[in-house]
Scaffold this active site. Structure first.
Site, PDB file in Angstrom:
ATOM      1  N   ASP A  89      -0.846   2.727  -7.767  1.00 14.70           N
ATOM      2  CA  ASP A  89      -1.839   2.234  -6.847  1.00 14.70           C
ATOM      3  C   ASP A  89      -3.109   3.059  -7.060  1.00 14.70           C
ATOM      4  OD1 ASP A  89       0.341   0.859  -6.144  1.00 14.70           O
ATOM      5  OD2 ASP A  89       0.302   1.603  -3.800  1.00 14.70           O
ATOM      6  N   LYS A 152      -5.184  -3.362  -2.294  1.00 13.12           N
ATOM      7  CA  LYS A 152      -4.549  -2.735  -1.255  1.00 13.12           C
ATOM      8  C   LYS A 152      -5.437  -2.180  -0.252  1.00 13.12           C
ATOM      9  CE  LYS A 152      -1.638   1.569  -0.871  1.00 13.12           C
ATOM     10  NZ  LYS A 152      -0.912   2.595  -1.548  1.00 13.12           N
ATOM     11  N   LYS A 181      -1.515  -5.821  -0.498  1.00 13.67           N
ATOM     12  CA  LYS A 181      -0.775  -4.709  -0.089  1.00 13.67           C
ATOM     13  C   LYS A 181      -1.325  -4.106   1.292  1.00 13.67           C
ATOM     14  CE  LYS A 181       1.439  -0.269  -1.061  1.00 13.67           C
ATOM     15  NZ  LYS A 181       2.049   0.804  -1.912  1.00 13.67           N
TER      16      LYS A 181
END
EC number: 4.1.2.4
Length: 223
Positions: A89, A152, A181
């Site tokens: 991430d 995300k 996400k």
């Protein structure tokens, strides 16, 4: 698919102890979360403990500010993968995005995507709470263009976390084939359901066990 299989069981606070990480890993094995998301220093341990369990190992790149150089982010990615990470991430260069330096933002993301190619999923953290809606859209467009697997919402370390409105905007922007996400402030099963209804396909949360048990007294924390 169970809710657990949509959750990245997360511990990213800087003072997280080895004992707390071991507890996180045991919980992940017991409840079969999608992954554990841990700081890079814990990736080797997580990979060893989770081998053969079906739980992926996720870590963070350029975290939490996104202000590392592109070369450093690429190195972090390669190092994490060598240590056993299967998902990363990364945080975008937020300042570059806000300054309209879109080529630099895309190249930053692409460097991580290239470093991870065929070895790890790449989720791009746009830190939505710091962006206008137009900037959120642009960040998502650049992420898709650079070849990311997910976008995300948040690091969980800035001034806001995931909102259903941001998830819906991100989903509309990236279309059906890219993951979205939700992370930051997702603490209850109801929070998860709202994010999924808005278009999320993965949840980042430190309260994963409480969420799947439907415990309304989950601790008021992000990561």
């Amino acid at each position: 698919m169970t809710i657990a299989k949509l959750i990245d069981h997360t511990a990213l606070k800087p003072d997280t102890s080895k004992a707390a990480i071991m507890q996180l890993l045991e919980e992940a094995k017991t409840h079969q979360f999608a992954s554990v998301c841990v700081n890079p220093t814990w990736v080797s341990l997580a990979a060893k403990e989770l081998a053969g369990t079906g739980v992926d190992v996720c870590t963070v790149i350029g975290f939490p500010l996104g202000a590392n150089t592109t070369a450093v982010k690429a190195f972090e990615t390669k190092d994490a993968i060598e240590n056993g990470a299967t998902e990363v991430d990364m945080v975008i260069n937020i300042a570059a995005l806000k300054d309209g330096e879109y080529d630099a933002v895309e190249q930053d993301i692409r460097a991580v995507v290239d470093a991870a190619k065929g070895k790890a999923l790449v989720k791009v953290i746009i830190e939505a709470c710091l962006l206008t809606d137009e900037e959120k859209v642009k960040a998502c467009e650049l992420s898709v263009k650079a070849g990311a697997d997910f976008v995300k919402t948040s690091t969980g370390f800035s001034r806001g976390g995931a909102t259903a409105e941001d998830i819906a905007l991100m989903r509309k922007t990236v279309g059906p084939d890219i993951g979205v996400k939700a992370s930051g402030g997702v603490r209850t099963k109801e929070d998860v359901e709202a994010m999924l209804a808005a278009g999320a396909t993965r949840i980042g949360a430190s309260a994963g066990v409480s969420i799947i048990k439907g415990d309304q007294s989950a601790p008021s924390k992000d990561y």
